[in-house]
Design a protein around this motif. Sequence first.
Motif, mmCIF file in Angstrom:
data_model
loop_
_atom_site.group_PDB
_atom_site.id
_atom_site.type_symbol
_atom_site.label_atom_id
_atom_site.label_comp_id
_atom_site.label_asym_id
_atom_site.label_seq_id
_atom_site.Cartn_x
_atom_site.Cartn_y
_atom_site.Cartn_z
ATOM 1 N N GLY A 164 0.792 -1.228 0.000
ATOM 2 C CA GLY A 164 0.000 0.000 0.000
ATOM 3 C C GLY A 164 0.821 1.273 0.000
ATOM 4 O O GLY A 164 0.265 2.366 0.193
ATOM 5 N N ALA A 165 2.134 1.157 -0.231
ATOM 6 C CA ALA A 165 3.001 2.340 -0.225
ATOM 7 C C ALA A 165 2.688 3.262 -1.404
ATOM 8 O O ALA A 165 2.087 2.855 -2.404
ATOM 9 N N GLN A 166 3.129 4.505 -1.273
ATOM 10 C CA GLN A 166 2.947 5.503 -2.329
ATOM 11 C C GLN A 166 4.313 5.968 -2.817
ATOM 12 O O GLN A 166 5.214 6.239 -2.016
ATOM 13 N N ILE A 167 4.447 6.058 -4.130
ATOM 14 C CA ILE A 167 5.700 6.455 -4.772
ATOM 15 C C ILE A 167 5.475 7.791 -5.462
ATOM 16 O O ILE A 167 4.586 7.930 -6.304
ATOM 17 N N LEU A 168 6.282 8.783 -5.106
ATOM 18 C CA LEU A 168 6.200 10.113 -5.698
ATOM 19 C C LEU A 168 7.357 10.307 -6.669
ATOM 20 O O LEU A 168 8.515 10.377 -6.260
ATOM 21 N N ILE A 169 7.046 10.376 -7.956
ATOM 22 C CA ILE A 169 8.060 10.579 -8.990
ATOM 23 C C ILE A 169 8.208 12.076 -9.205
ATOM 24 O O ILE A 169 7.330 12.732 -9.784
ATOM 25 N N ILE A 170 9.336 12.628 -8.750
ATOM 26 C CA ILE A 170 9.561 14.075 -8.788
ATOM 27 C C ILE A 170 10.471 14.480 -9.940
ATOM 28 O O ILE A 170 10.311 15.529 -10.555
ATOM 29 N N GLY A 171 11.476 13.666 -10.239
ATOM 30 C CA GLY A 171 12.423 14.005 -11.302
ATOM 31 C C GLY A 171 13.489 12.940 -11.432
ATOM 32 O O GLY A 171 13.450 11.904 -10.748
ATOM 33 N N PHE A 172 14.458 13.227 -12.290
ATOM 34 C CA PHE A 172 15.470 12.225 -12.631
ATOM 35 C C PHE A 172 16.868 12.857 -12.631
ATOM 36 O O PHE A 172 17.548 12.925 -13.661
ATOM 37 N N ALA A 173 17.288 13.328 -11.461
ATOM 38 C CA ALA A 173 18.581 14.002 -11.356
ATOM 39 C C ALA A 173 19.736 13.092 -11.744
ATOM 40 O O ALA A 173 20.799 13.569 -12.159
ATOM 41 N N SER A 174 19.553 11.784 -11.626
ATOM 42 C CA SER A 174 20.607 10.842 -12.004
ATOM 43 C C SER A 174 20.775 10.750 -13.513
ATOM 44 O O SER A 174 21.773 10.235 -14.006
ATOM 45 N N GLY A 175 19.785 11.245 -14.256
ATOM 46 C CA GLY A 175 19.798 11.125 -15.706
ATOM 47 C C GLY A 175 19.180 9.841 -16.214
ATOM 48 O O GLY A 175 19.071 9.630 -17.431
#
Length: 348
Positions: free
Chosen positions: A245-256
């Motif tokens: 039931g966890a929530q994943i927030l995709i904010i960006g991709f600083a790693s590239g």
Amino acid sequence: MEALLCRNLGDPTVVPDSTATSALTIDKSHPIPQLNSPTGVRVRVKATSLNFANFLQIQGKYQEKYPLPFIPGSDFSGVVDSVGPQVTAFSVGDHVCGFISLGSFAQFVVIDQADLFRVPDGCDLVAAGGLPVAYGTSHVALDHRAHLSPGQVLLVLGAAGGVGIAAVQIGKVCGATVIAVARGDEKVCLLKSMGVDHVVDLSTGNITESVKGFLKAKKLRGVDVLYDPVGGKVTKESLKLLNWGAQILIIGFASGEVPVIPANIALVKNWTIHGLYWGSHKLNKPGVLEDSLNELLSWLAKGLITINVSHTFSLSQANLAFAAIRDRKVIGKVMIVFDDPKNVKSKL
């Protein structure tokens, strides 16, 4: 007025005007923007924030493309310089902050009064310029999307960056148990000083082992909310720590590297995956942004959050500011500051 123009797509860390093909140029006689509506407000910019999105915009790698030339920059703080005849919320001399899609890397900006926010008395004006995008992104993600609640476990990747530090502080205000992931002693020390419950130093430790050890010691089952502005391998490792039931927030991709989240595992574990493009709320849910920033400014006035300004630069040093972002030397926010050039400093 003085403004920073992106005239060519390219490397923003190259000195402005150093070659005919350099991406950036300093225009010292750019026209001062005029009030174009009765509710318009012109602000003399004191400070403008440099975000990772600006780095991508100048390279032409951002999700939105802009015709050349353009003035980068979005969130800013400053002093009201002039107002339109129907402006009722602000007066000349007021301290304000706000955000625009482009144009804040300049001495003046024009914005509608509905999109401007008053900086509370006693708040540092330079620091306030770093609040809208970074803190707004984290607040909308954690409060409006994930509905982070007391007692939940929040895992923040890239926790020493602008949005990361914001997420850490907002997580603590919400009463969550906050686990932060960063790299290097200086970043770890700052995060610990902010009351983070557990810090993983990527230069010396493994995310999975370190977090599992902490969770076991605290008798916690796992991570309820993952805040991810990084992507890549650290995302893949972090997925092993998530609760049902966890929530994943995709904010960006600083790693590239854009991470792959296995849909079959998300199904079995009932994960919710949120894509969070903060700027698009302006068009689709402007009330969310307004409520969010008003709450953040009240928190700033009460001392519940603080904006850590890692570096300040003048406009002519913009390439150094972008280099600090590129080289991961930033702990918190990088600001371009106008006026008082004797007080503009760099910690590089």
